[in-house]
Structures are given as structure tokens and as C-alpha cells.
Scaffold this motif. Structure first.
Motif, mmCIF file in Angstrom:
data_model
loop_
_atom_site.group_PDB
_atom_site.id
_atom_site.type_symbol
_atom_site.label_atom_id
_atom_site.label_comp_id
_atom_site.label_asym_id
_atom_site.label_seq_id
_atom_site.Cartn_x
_atom_site.Cartn_y
_atom_site.Cartn_z
ATOM 1 N N THR A 50 0.733 9.019 11.403
ATOM 2 C CA THR A 50 0.549 9.351 9.993
ATOM 3 C C THR A 50 1.220 8.288 9.138
ATOM 4 O O THR A 50 2.120 7.575 9.599
ATOM 5 C CB THR A 50 1.129 10.728 9.638
ATOM 6 N N ILE A 51 0.779 8.237 7.888
ATOM 7 C CA ILE A 51 1.347 7.262 6.956
ATOM 8 C C ILE A 51 1.431 7.903 5.581
ATOM 9 O O ILE A 51 0.539 8.645 5.166
ATOM 10 C CB ILE A 51 0.507 5.962 6.943
ATOM 11 N N SER A 52 2.515 7.608 4.888
ATOM 12 C CA SER A 52 2.736 8.201 3.572
ATOM 13 C C SER A 52 1.805 7.603 2.533
ATOM 14 O O SER A 52 1.120 6.612 2.777
ATOM 15 C CB SER A 52 4.193 7.975 3.150
ATOM 16 N N ARG A 53 1.810 8.207 1.375
ATOM 17 C CA ARG A 53 0.925 7.759 0.304
ATOM 18 C C ARG A 53 1.155 6.296 -0.050
ATOM 19 O O ARG A 53 0.204 5.557 -0.306
ATOM 20 C CB ARG A 53 1.150 8.627 -0.935
ATOM 21 N N SER A 54 2.405 5.887 -0.046
ATOM 22 C CA SER A 54 2.725 4.507 -0.411
ATOM 23 C C SER A 54 2.579 3.546 0.755
ATOM 24 O O SER A 54 2.521 2.335 0.562
ATOM 25 C CB SER A 54 4.159 4.436 -0.930
ATOM 26 N N GLY A 55 2.575 4.104 1.963
ATOM 27 C CA GLY A 55 2.514 3.272 3.154
ATOM 28 C C GLY A 55 3.866 2.912 3.726
ATOM 29 O O GLY A 55 3.953 2.265 4.767
ATOM 30 N N ILE A 56 4.933 3.352 3.067
ATOM 31 C CA ILE A 56 6.281 2.978 3.504
ATOM 32 C C ILE A 56 6.704 3.758 4.746
ATOM 33 O O ILE A 56 7.325 3.233 5.660
ATOM 34 C CB ILE A 56 7.279 3.183 2.359
ATOM 35 N N LYS A 65 3.881 5.173 20.644
ATOM 36 C CA LYS A 65 4.931 4.352 20.037
ATOM 37 C C LYS A 65 5.034 3.004 20.737
ATOM 38 O O LYS A 65 5.038 2.917 21.959
ATOM 39 C CB LYS A 65 6.276 5.075 20.112
ATOM 40 N N GLY A 66 5.127 1.963 19.921
ATOM 41 C CA GLY A 66 5.232 0.613 20.468
ATOM 42 C C GLY A 66 3.901 -0.022 20.805
ATOM 43 O O GLY A 66 3.840 -1.227 21.089
ATOM 44 N N ARG A 67 2.823 0.756 20.800
ATOM 45 C CA ARG A 67 1.485 0.229 21.116
ATOM 46 C C ARG A 67 0.533 0.301 19.930
ATOM 47 O O ARG A 67 -0.320 -0.572 19.770
ATOM 48 C CB ARG A 67 0.877 0.998 22.294
ATOM 49 N N PHE A 68 0.660 1.345 19.126
ATOM 50 C CA PHE A 68 -0.244 1.552 17.983
ATOM 51 C C PHE A 68 0.511 1.312 16.685
ATOM 52 O O PHE A 68 1.701 1.580 16.584
ATOM 53 C CB PHE A 68 -0.772 2.981 17.973
ATOM 54 N N THR A 69 -0.228 0.844 15.680
ATOM 55 C CA THR A 69 0.336 0.643 14.347
ATOM 56 C C THR A 69 -0.628 1.175 13.300
ATOM 57 O O THR A 69 -1.803 0.780 13.278
ATOM 58 C CB THR A 69 0.602 -0.839 14.076
ATOM 59 N N ILE A 70 -0.119 2.054 12.456
ATOM 60 C CA ILE A 70 -0.916 2.566 11.348
ATOM 61 C C ILE A 70 -0.537 1.802 10.083
ATOM 62 O O ILE A 70 0.631 1.473 9.871
ATOM 63 C CB ILE A 70 -0.708 4.087 11.164
ATOM 64 N N SER A 71 -1.529 1.522 9.259
ATOM 65 C CA SER A 71 -1.284 0.839 7.994
ATOM 66 C C SER A 71 -2.358 1.267 7.009
ATOM 67 O O SER A 71 -3.364 1.870 7.395
ATOM 68 C CB SER A 71 -1.287 -0.682 8.172
ATOM 69 N N ARG A 72 -2.143 0.946 5.747
ATOM 70 C CA ARG A 72 -3.126 1.287 4.733
ATOM 71 C C ARG A 72 -3.155 0.215 3.663
ATOM 72 O O ARG A 72 -2.152 -0.463 3.400
ATOM 73 C CB ARG A 72 -2.837 2.660 4.120
ATOM 74 N N ASN A 74 -4.237 0.447 -0.130
ATOM 75 C CA ASN A 74 -4.695 1.350 -1.195
ATOM 76 C C ASN A 74 -5.681 0.662 -2.140
ATOM 77 O O ASN A 74 -6.509 1.326 -2.763
ATOM 78 C CB ASN A 74 -3.501 1.900 -1.968
ATOM 79 N N ALA A 75 -5.610 -0.643 -2.239
ATOM 80 C CA ALA A 75 -6.564 -1.362 -3.085
ATOM 81 C C ALA A 75 -7.967 -1.330 -2.482
ATOM 82 O O ALA A 75 -8.959 -1.419 -3.212
ATOM 83 C CB ALA A 75 -6.114 -2.801 -3.281
ATOM 84 N N LYS A 76 -8.038 -1.190 -1.161
ATOM 85 C CA LYS A 76 -9.327 -1.144 -0.474
ATOM 86 C C LYS A 76 -9.703 0.263 -0.027
ATOM 87 O O LYS A 76 -10.719 0.452 0.649
ATOM 88 C CB LYS A 76 -9.299 -2.077 0.741
ATOM 89 N N ASN A 77 -8.870 1.242 -0.374
ATOM 90 C CA ASN A 77 -9.139 2.640 0.025
ATOM 91 C C ASN A 77 -9.361 2.754 1.534
ATOM 92 O O ASN A 77 -10.274 3.455 1.989
ATOM 93 C CB ASN A 77 -10.369 3.189 -0.717
ATOM 94 N N THR A 78 -8.525 2.088 2.291
ATOM 95 C CA THR A 78 -8.731 2.041 3.730
ATOM 96 C C THR A 78 -7.411 2.225 4.479
ATOM 97 O O THR A 78 -6.379 1.696 4.065
ATOM 98 C CB THR A 78 -9.370 0.696 4.143
#
Length: 125
Positions: A50-56, A65-72, A74-78
Motif C-alpha cells: 500500500t502507499i499513502s496519498r502523498s506517496g511518502i 519485502k525487499g523484492r517489490f516496490t510500490i510507487s505513485r 499523482n501527476a499521471k494518476n498512476t
């Protein structure tokens, strides 16, 4: 109303990588925490990250853990899920979801308000 569409799934050998994307419609993407979930045949839908609204702030299931990375972006709505060192047990349908109530994104599927249609990830041994 938010519509979510995942892409990037496919067939990959163990040890390989995939990058999933989830594009959201609407102008309020940054007001949603986002999550990636997965569901294997005969199993429950489980949180991956999961990722927070700001991405922080982010959360990862122990299994990734250690294999996957979530990111967002917001300018691209992705929202993205970079998956490295994939294992056969990662095989599942992967879903992205939007949570309008939580700041960081709940780990419980029932808390999410909108879901994508899912994308299949298959990891061969």
C-alpha cells in the motif's frame, strides 16, 4: 467515482521482473491511498503493498519485502508495482484498489472503495 485499469502482467521466469501499472480516471487520484492486492486460485485476496496519498508512506507484505516496490505519480494518476526476483508463489491475479478513507491505505480489502479488473502474473519455475 474512480475507474482503475491495471496493465503490465504476463508470464515470466523465476528470478525475472515485471512492472505493473494502474491508471486511474478522475481528478481526485491524490485523495486516495492506493493498494496492490493479489489472489491465487482457491485463495483469499491478500494485500501486497500500500502507499499513502502523498506517496511518502508505504507498506509491504512480508512475502514481498525487499523484492517489490510500490510507487505513485499523482501527476499521471498512476500507481506502480515494480516486482523483482519473482518466484512461482507470486503467481496470481494482481489488483489495484483505491481507499478514500485511509491516509496510508488499509491492508484489508474490504476497506477499499474502487477496484481494477486485475492483471494476471504467472511465474514459471
Amino acid at each position: 467515482q474512480v475507474q482503475l485499469r491495471e496493465s503490465g502482467g504476463g508470464l515470466v521466469q523465476a528470478g525475472g521482473s515485471l512492472r505493473l501499472s494502474c491508471a486511474a480516471s478522475g481528478r481526485t487520484f491524490s485523495s486516495f491511498a492506493m493498494g496492490w492486492f493479489r489472489q491465487a486460485p482457491g485463495k483469499e485476496r491478500d494485500v501486497v503493498a500500500t502507499i499513502s496519498r502523498s506517496g511518502i508512506s508505504t507498506y509491504y507484505a512480508d512475502s514481498v519485502k525487499g523484492r517489490f516496490t510500490i510507487s505513485r505519480d499523482n501527476a499521471k494518476n498512476t500507481v506502480y508495482l515494480q516486482m523483482n526476483d519473482l518466484k512461482p508463489e507470486d503467481t496470481a491475479v494482481y489488483y489495484c484498489a483505491a481507499d478514500r478513507k485511509s491516509l496510508r491505505g488499509s491492508t484489508w480489502p474490504v476497506e477499499y472503495d474502487y477496484w481494477g479488473q486485475g492483471t494476471q502474473v504467472t511465474v514459471s519455475s
